[in-house]
Write a protein that holds these residues in place. Sequence first.
Motif, short mmCIF file in Angstrom:
data_model
loop_
_atom_site.label_atom_id
_atom_site.label_comp_id
_atom_site.label_asym_id
_atom_site.label_seq_id
_atom_site.Cartn_x
_atom_site.Cartn_y
_atom_site.Cartn_z
N LEU B 189 -35.90 -54.06 9.43
CA LEU B 189 -34.75 -54.05 8.53
C LEU B 189 -34.18 -52.65 8.30
N GLU B 190 -35.04 -51.71 7.92
CA GLU B 190 -34.55 -50.37 7.62
C GLU B 190 -33.87 -49.76 8.85
N ARG B 191 -34.51 -49.92 10.01
CA ARG B 191 -33.97 -49.35 11.25
C ARG B 191 -32.61 -49.95 11.58
N GLU B 192 -32.47 -51.26 11.42
CA GLU B 192 -31.23 -51.91 11.81
C GLU B 192 -30.11 -51.67 10.80
N ILE B 193 -30.45 -51.47 9.54
CA ILE B 193 -29.43 -51.08 8.56
C ILE B 193 -28.92 -49.68 8.91
N ARG B 194 -29.87 -48.80 9.25
CA ARG B 194 -29.47 -47.42 9.63
C ARG B 194 -28.59 -47.46 10.87
N ARG B 195 -28.98 -48.31 11.83
CA ARG B 195 -28.19 -48.45 13.06
C ARG B 195 -26.76 -48.92 12.73
N ALA B 196 -26.66 -49.85 11.80
CA ALA B 196 -25.33 -50.33 11.41
C ALA B 196 -24.52 -49.21 10.78
N ARG B 206 -19.39 -50.94 9.63
CA ARG B 206 -19.99 -52.15 10.19
C ARG B 206 -20.54 -53.05 9.08
N ILE B 207 -21.13 -52.50 8.04
CA ILE B 207 -21.63 -53.35 6.95
C ILE B 207 -20.46 -53.69 6.04
N LEU B 208 -20.05 -54.94 6.10
CA LEU B 208 -18.83 -55.37 5.42
C LEU B 208 -19.12 -56.08 4.10
N ALA B 209 -20.34 -56.51 3.90
CA ALA B 209 -20.67 -57.22 2.67
C ALA B 209 -22.17 -57.08 2.42
N PHE B 210 -22.54 -57.15 1.16
CA PHE B 210 -23.94 -57.03 0.76
C PHE B 210 -24.22 -58.14 -0.26
N HIS B 211 -25.01 -59.12 0.17
CA HIS B 211 -25.26 -60.30 -0.67
C HIS B 211 -26.66 -60.20 -1.28
N ILE B 239 -33.67 -52.14 -0.67
CA ILE B 239 -32.67 -52.55 0.33
C ILE B 239 -31.30 -52.01 -0.05
N ARG B 240 -30.98 -52.01 -1.36
CA ARG B 240 -29.70 -51.42 -1.78
C ARG B 240 -29.62 -49.95 -1.38
N ARG B 241 -30.72 -49.22 -1.57
CA ARG B 241 -30.70 -47.79 -1.17
C ARG B 241 -30.43 -47.65 0.31
N TRP B 242 -31.10 -48.48 1.11
CA TRP B 242 -30.90 -48.40 2.57
C TRP B 242 -29.43 -48.67 2.93
N VAL B 243 -28.88 -49.72 2.30
CA VAL B 243 -27.50 -50.10 2.62
C VAL B 243 -26.53 -49.00 2.17
N GLU B 244 -26.78 -48.44 1.02
CA GLU B 244 -25.88 -47.38 0.55
C GLU B 244 -26.05 -46.11 1.38
N TYR B 248 -22.52 -47.99 2.91
CA TYR B 248 -21.87 -49.12 2.25
C TYR B 248 -21.45 -48.75 0.83
N GLU B 249 -20.18 -48.98 0.52
CA GLU B 249 -19.67 -48.62 -0.81
C GLU B 249 -19.04 -49.82 -1.51
N GLY B 250 -19.19 -51.01 -0.92
CA GLY B 250 -18.54 -52.18 -1.48
C GLY B 250 -19.33 -52.79 -2.64
N LEU B 251 -18.87 -53.94 -3.07
CA LEU B 251 -19.51 -54.62 -4.20
C LEU B 251 -20.81 -55.31 -3.74
N HIS B 252 -21.62 -55.66 -4.73
CA HIS B 252 -22.86 -56.40 -4.50
C HIS B 252 -22.59 -57.84 -4.92
N GLU B 253 -22.67 -58.73 -3.95
CA GLU B 253 -22.22 -60.11 -4.18
C GLU B 253 -23.41 -61.03 -4.42
N VAL B 254 -23.47 -61.59 -5.61
CA VAL B 254 -24.56 -62.51 -5.95
C VAL B 254 -24.26 -63.89 -5.36
#
Lengths: 282, 282
Positions: B189-196, B206-211, B239-244, B248-254
């Motif tokens: 997970l961490e590697r592939e988020i970094r790759r994105a 590339r990361i368009l949404a975070f659910h 996971i939020r830290r990795w994505v940010e 990624y600067e978008g909203l967090h979608e529940v």
Amino acid sequence: MAMADLSQLSINQATTRAQWTLREAAEGYARAGVPGIAVWRDKLAECGVGEAARILAGEGLTVTGLCRGGMFPAADPTGLRAAIDDNRHAVDEAVAIGAQCLVLVVGGLPAGSKDIAAAREMVRDGIGELLPHARAAVMPLAIEPLHPMYAADRACVNTLAQANDLCDALGEGLGIAVDVYHVWWDPDLEREIRRAGDAARDGHKRILAFHICDWLVPTTDLLLDRGMMGDGVIDLPKIRRWVEAAGYEGLHEVEIFSAENWWKRDPDEVVRVCIERHHSCC
Amino acid sequence: MAMADLSQLSINQATTRAQWTLREAAEGYARAGVPGIAVWRDKLAECGVGEAARILAGEGLTVTGLCRGGMFPAADPTGLRAAIDDNRHAVDEAVAIGAQCLVLVVGGLPAGSKDIAAAREMVRDGIGELLPHARAAVMPLAIEPLHPMYAADRACVNTLAQANDLCDALGEGLGIAVDVYHVWWDPDLEREIRRAGDAARDGHKRILAFHICDWLVPTTDLLLDRGMMGDGVIDLPKIRRWVEAAGYEGLHEVEIFSAENWWKRDPDEVVRVCIERHHSCC
């Protein structure tokens, strides 16, 4: 049915766990001409290890595995110590019944933990601690990667790649149980089966067991709704070819948890269908 | 609660799908101060696209996604053609409501098929056919890798690695929706988020949404037993830290499918708990 070749078939007694004791399963499988069985420790405990060994030998059954060791991650050192001790005992039981391997369901997150990376480290360390005893007993340990839906509560080793990495890191005496139910979806499945085959050396094979069943659509329960071969969507002949191309020559072990279907049927019928489907669908 | 920062919060209307129409959800989320919403096409159809666009704009909501396009694999060319046509229509709807992306749940095995490799090729080809229309409409497509337990019937893209591979192969206009429920278990997970994150270029991320939601232990239903953030085992802050860290600067979608719990509660209470837990657990 007279034409079915039973020589590669084993049945994991979980497939008839609701109906049969260990003695009944051993007798039932042997009566149908099935040459292999895999044994569960709770059934073994009911029967007694010595009596079980006599029954299994008396029926002439190949014991393709003892289920299960593992469950290493613990919330504290006492828990981890207890897990190691229990695993050593499982190794001894596997030796006593002549099992070909001890299957490891490695365990999920300790109570209260959200740290799956730490759990994975505990698994690596726990297997590392267990290995000397297993090697001395000449009992191969088979890591069974479990489907990711069990990552939290049963096994944090969820892919063949992880299992191969653990085998590479920890060395001799450790291998893998490939269960189609857990790995059929994996985009890296063919590659990682080949990798496991390439890792075999000096007569030590990495793929120690091959478990078969099917993935039903829909699946109505995360744990107890596995399908009979042919009733689901897994391409069993393809995975079998990959496993055999990687050098696997052991039996094909049918393991079906099915609370609402196969566990409610006449167990002799279940065995008969296992034989038929192994012949026609695998 | 006066202290909660709501500026990064979006709620996918699936979270209150049993209780609220699109209008009610838009009004309910906005009333609570939630700045974002994700919309489902069945709710959109009930409301009408034009009316929905007016409601969403009137409430001042950021539309973090339209759910969903995808479902490409088909048993025959007619089915594949129908899927592409429906996806083009979904792109147009996403544009009409000002969505930030069209989420793609790519589809599983066609009826009667056991060939998941072929299904994955159909997905790649289907997205490839859809992309020119999406690019012309300036509507980003977000592949959502789904948990492997949905590989047969919902999505045969089951890891971020697969989604990253598809984005690499198909190019601009395509990205990924990272849903913690589907990917939390992934050892890569961490590697592939970094790759994105590393793949972002020229202002195209590339990361368009975070659910977000949570994985309950035990999980009692494969589809409709997702947990509220904090009630399960997912390490959401990590996971939020990795994505940010990946930009990624978008909203967090529940997004919570919960037939037996959250869908049975007062929807205003559900929204209030989403706000609280996003503040305290994410």
